[in-house]
Design an enzyme around this catalytic site. Structure first.
Site, PDB file in Angstrom:
ATOM      1  CB  CYS A 111     -69.731  41.708 -60.059  1.00 50.20           C
ATOM      2  SG  CYS A 111     -70.554  40.108 -60.083  1.00 50.20           S
ATOM      3  CG  HIS A 253     -69.160  42.984 -63.982  1.00 50.59           C
ATOM      4  ND1 HIS A 253     -68.422  41.824 -63.982  1.00 50.59           N
ATOM      5  CD2 HIS A 253     -70.383  42.662 -63.504  1.00 50.59           C
ATOM      6  CE1 HIS A 253     -69.177  40.840 -63.511  1.00 50.59           C
ATOM      7  NE2 HIS A 253     -70.371  41.323 -63.224  1.00 50.59           N
ATOM      8  CG  ASN A 283     -70.869  37.733 -64.194  1.00 51.32           C
ATOM      9  OD1 ASN A 283     -69.813  37.933 -63.593  1.00 51.32           O
ATOM     10  ND2 ASN A 283     -71.995  38.344 -63.872  1.00 51.32           N
TER      11      ASN A 283
HETATM   12  N1  COA Z   1     -83.071  29.286 -69.715  1.00 54.40           N
HETATM   13  C1  COA Z   1     -84.297  29.395 -70.231  1.00 54.40           C
HETATM   14  N2  COA Z   1     -85.242  30.190 -69.713  1.00 54.40           N
HETATM   15  C2  COA Z   1     -84.919  30.901 -68.619  1.00 54.40           C
HETATM   16  C3  COA Z   1     -83.648  30.828 -68.014  1.00 54.40           C
HETATM   17  C4  COA Z   1     -82.713  29.969 -68.612  1.00 54.40           C
HETATM   18  N3  COA Z   1     -81.455  29.832 -68.134  1.00 54.40           N
HETATM   19  N4  COA Z   1     -83.617  31.650 -66.940  1.00 54.40           N
HETATM   20  C5  COA Z   1     -84.827  32.228 -66.867  1.00 54.40           C
HETATM   21  N5  COA Z   1     -85.620  31.766 -67.878  1.00 54.40           N
HETATM   22  C6  COA Z   1     -86.992  32.127 -68.176  1.00 54.40           C
HETATM   23  C7  COA Z   1     -87.736  32.717 -67.019  1.00 54.40           C
HETATM   24  O1  COA Z   1     -88.279  31.714 -66.190  1.00 54.40           O
HETATM   25  C8  COA Z   1     -88.799  33.525 -67.731  1.00 54.40           C
HETATM   26  O2  COA Z   1     -89.820  32.682 -68.129  1.00 54.40           O
HETATM   27  P1  COA Z   1     -91.353  33.187 -68.111  1.00 54.40           P
HETATM   28  O3  COA Z   1     -91.394  34.357 -69.058  1.00 54.40           O
HETATM   29  O4  COA Z   1     -92.109  31.984 -68.584  1.00 54.40           O
HETATM   30  O5  COA Z   1     -91.613  33.576 -66.695  1.00 54.40           O
HETATM   31  C9  COA Z   1     -88.083  34.024 -68.989  1.00 54.40           C
HETATM   32  O6  COA Z   1     -86.970  33.146 -69.182  1.00 54.40           O
HETATM   33  C10 COA Z   1     -87.568  35.436 -68.880  1.00 54.40           C
HETATM   34  O7  COA Z   1     -86.915  35.579 -67.616  1.00 54.40           O
HETATM   35  P2  COA Z   1     -86.299  36.929 -67.145  1.00 54.40           P
HETATM   36  O8  COA Z   1     -85.773  36.758 -65.755  1.00 54.40           O
HETATM   37  O9  COA Z   1     -87.303  38.017 -67.414  1.00 54.40           O
HETATM   38  O10 COA Z   1     -85.099  37.068 -68.192  1.00 54.40           O
HETATM   39  P3  COA Z   1     -84.121  38.253 -68.388  1.00 54.40           P
HETATM   40  O11 COA Z   1     -84.208  38.709 -69.777  1.00 54.40           O
HETATM   41  O12 COA Z   1     -84.226  39.276 -67.279  1.00 54.40           O
HETATM   42  O13 COA Z   1     -82.720  37.528 -68.221  1.00 54.40           O
HETATM   43  C11 COA Z   1     -80.929  37.273 -66.632  1.00 54.40           C
HETATM   44  C12 COA Z   1     -82.368  36.915 -66.990  1.00 54.40           C
HETATM   45  C13 COA Z   1     -80.583  36.641 -65.315  1.00 54.40           C
HETATM   46  C14 COA Z   1     -80.048  36.742 -67.748  1.00 54.40           C
HETATM   47  C15 COA Z   1     -80.791  38.816 -66.566  1.00 54.40           C
HETATM   48  O14 COA Z   1     -81.783  39.334 -65.739  1.00 54.40           O
HETATM   49  C16 COA Z   1     -79.440  39.257 -66.091  1.00 54.40           C
HETATM   50  O15 COA Z   1     -78.431  39.069 -66.757  1.00 54.40           O
HETATM   51  N6  COA Z   1     -79.377  39.918 -64.918  1.00 54.40           N
HETATM   52  C17 COA Z   1     -78.108  40.407 -64.382  1.00 54.40           C
HETATM   53  C18 COA Z   1     -77.336  39.269 -63.841  1.00 54.40           C
HETATM   54  C19 COA Z   1     -75.935  39.594 -63.468  1.00 54.40           C
HETATM   55  O16 COA Z   1     -75.133  39.886 -64.293  1.00 54.40           O
HETATM   56  N7  COA Z   1     -75.609  39.511 -62.187  1.00 54.40           N
HETATM   57  C20 COA Z   1     -74.264  39.601 -61.724  1.00 54.40           C
HETATM   58  C21 COA Z   1     -73.961  40.768 -60.900  1.00 54.40           C
HETATM   59  S1  COA Z   1     -73.893  42.242 -61.834  1.00 54.40           S
END
Ligand code: COA
Length: 347
Positions: A111, A253, A283
């Protein structure tokens, strides 16, 4: 001193749109969860047969057209989703645009790739190697996502964006000012495709099917992205001699709306100065910054003379930032890029 000046801009999105509701039909997720946690409403996805080189060539030609030039001396392509592991995709992209005798190479920084590629292009101009450079960020990310992985499938989308750089003066509108780049390879496992590379092949074990897909530790990436983008932004602002109050537009980004708000918050920048198109495209990894620039310009959020801060974080881990003063570009791009007529019709 020679500077690299942005003189052309283009974007390309594949026509197929996948909404959150459509994803929720096959994955345990919902429009509400995706919007609240990421800010994403939909994403564009390639149809079978379309690859990164198609999107990249379309964006590159658009950028070339808006620059008023007919050719460049160098093509640098940032991508996480090359058409093949070998050879690089940039020569294919150049050939698709009719450029069969220019140097062309890929940059692999996930990214952060576009900021890395922009620095490479600017460096080639500053060194006197090139007068004009095409810098492209392009992804067909949907091709590397595990179909059953709800944590990645909801986030990523496909697309491409490109800029043309030309040799000019540092005080011109459009001049790239300064860069900050960094990496920390001890974080390689946070964002990875484990299979298909030398590591897996030399292990002697056959590739497991699940290792051919992109995997991400979203939570760890989230915190590292906010920290590194904020630090890198501060570093480039210091080099440029700008305070945060001097920044008219933050083009971060488009990873997650919460990440962008957190970066703006850490920098003390009013959130309305952050340019966003994540709701419409998701993204798009290496394509995210040039697509946000193209959208921002098309809708009038980026104006000639605006002081712009670019910042990105990606797999590697890698990060990077750049400062520039926005140029007076031709209005070729005033159409929203998703409605634009393709320049390349035959694949
Ligand atoms: N739909 C519904 N629930 C989901 C889900 C989805 N698509 N993905 C994860 N969950 C659930 C998880 O299983 C978790 O459940 P639990 O509480 O029962 O264990 C809950 O939602 C919270 O998950 P968590 O991983 O803590 O969510 P988050 O707020 O961290 O969001 C991302 C997850 C991936 C959206 C976030 O971490 C993110 O954007 N990270 C950066 C990703 C990115 O941009 N990467 C590219 C390179 S920079």
């Amino acid at each position: 001193m020679r500077a690299a000046v942005v003189c052309g801009l283009g974007g390309s999105l594949p026509p197929r749109i996948v909404t959150n509701d459509e994803l929720a039909q096959r994955l345990d997720t919902s429009d509400d969860w995706i919007r609240t946690r990421t800010g994403i409403g939909r994403r564009h996805v390639v149809d079978p047969g379309t690859t990164t080189s198609h999107l990249a060539a379309e964006a590159g030609l658009r950028a070339l057209k808006s620059s008023g030039h007919h050719t460049v001396d160098l093509v640098v392509l940032a991508t996480t989703t090359p058409d093949r592991t070998c050879p690089g995709t940039a020569p294919t992209v150049a050939a698709r645009m009719g450029l069969t005798d220019v140097p062309a190479y890929d940059v692999s920084a996930v990214c952060s790739g576009f900021v890395y590629a922009l620095q490479a292009g600017a460096g080639a101009i500053a060194a006197g190697f090139a007068e004009r450079v095409m810098v492209i960020g392009a992804e067909s990310f949907s091709t590397i996502l595990a179909p059953d992985d709800r944590t990645t499938s909801v986030i990523f989308g496909d697309g491409a964006g490109a800029v043309i750089l030309r040799a000019g003066e540092p005080d011109e509108l459009g001049a790239l000012q300064h860069f900050d780049l960094g990496s920390d390879g001890s974080m390689a496992d946070l964002i990875t495709i484990r299979g298909g590379g030398a590591e897996q092949r030399s292990s002697g074990s056959p590739a497991r099917p699940e290792d051919s897909y992109f995997r991400m530790d979203g939570k760890s990436v989230f915190f590292a992205a906010v920290r590194r983008m904020a630090e890198s932004s501060r570093a480039v602002l210091a080099k440029t001699g700008w305070g945060i109050e001097d920044v008219d537009r933050l083009v971060a980004h488009q990873a997650n709306i919460r990440i962008i708000h957190a970066v703006a918050g850490q920098l003390g920048l009013p959130p309305e100065r952050a340019l966003m198109n994540i709701e419409r495209v998701g993204n798009t990894s290496a394509a995210s910054i040039p697509l946000a620039l193209a959208d921002g310009f098309a809708c009038g959020s980026l104006r000639a003379g605006d002081r712009v801060l670019l910042t990105a974080f990606g797999g590697g881990a890698t990060w990077g930032s750049a400062s520039l003063v926005w140029p007076a570009l031709s209005s070729e791009l005033t159409l929203p890029i998703e409605n634009a007529t393709p320049l390349l019709t035959a694949h």
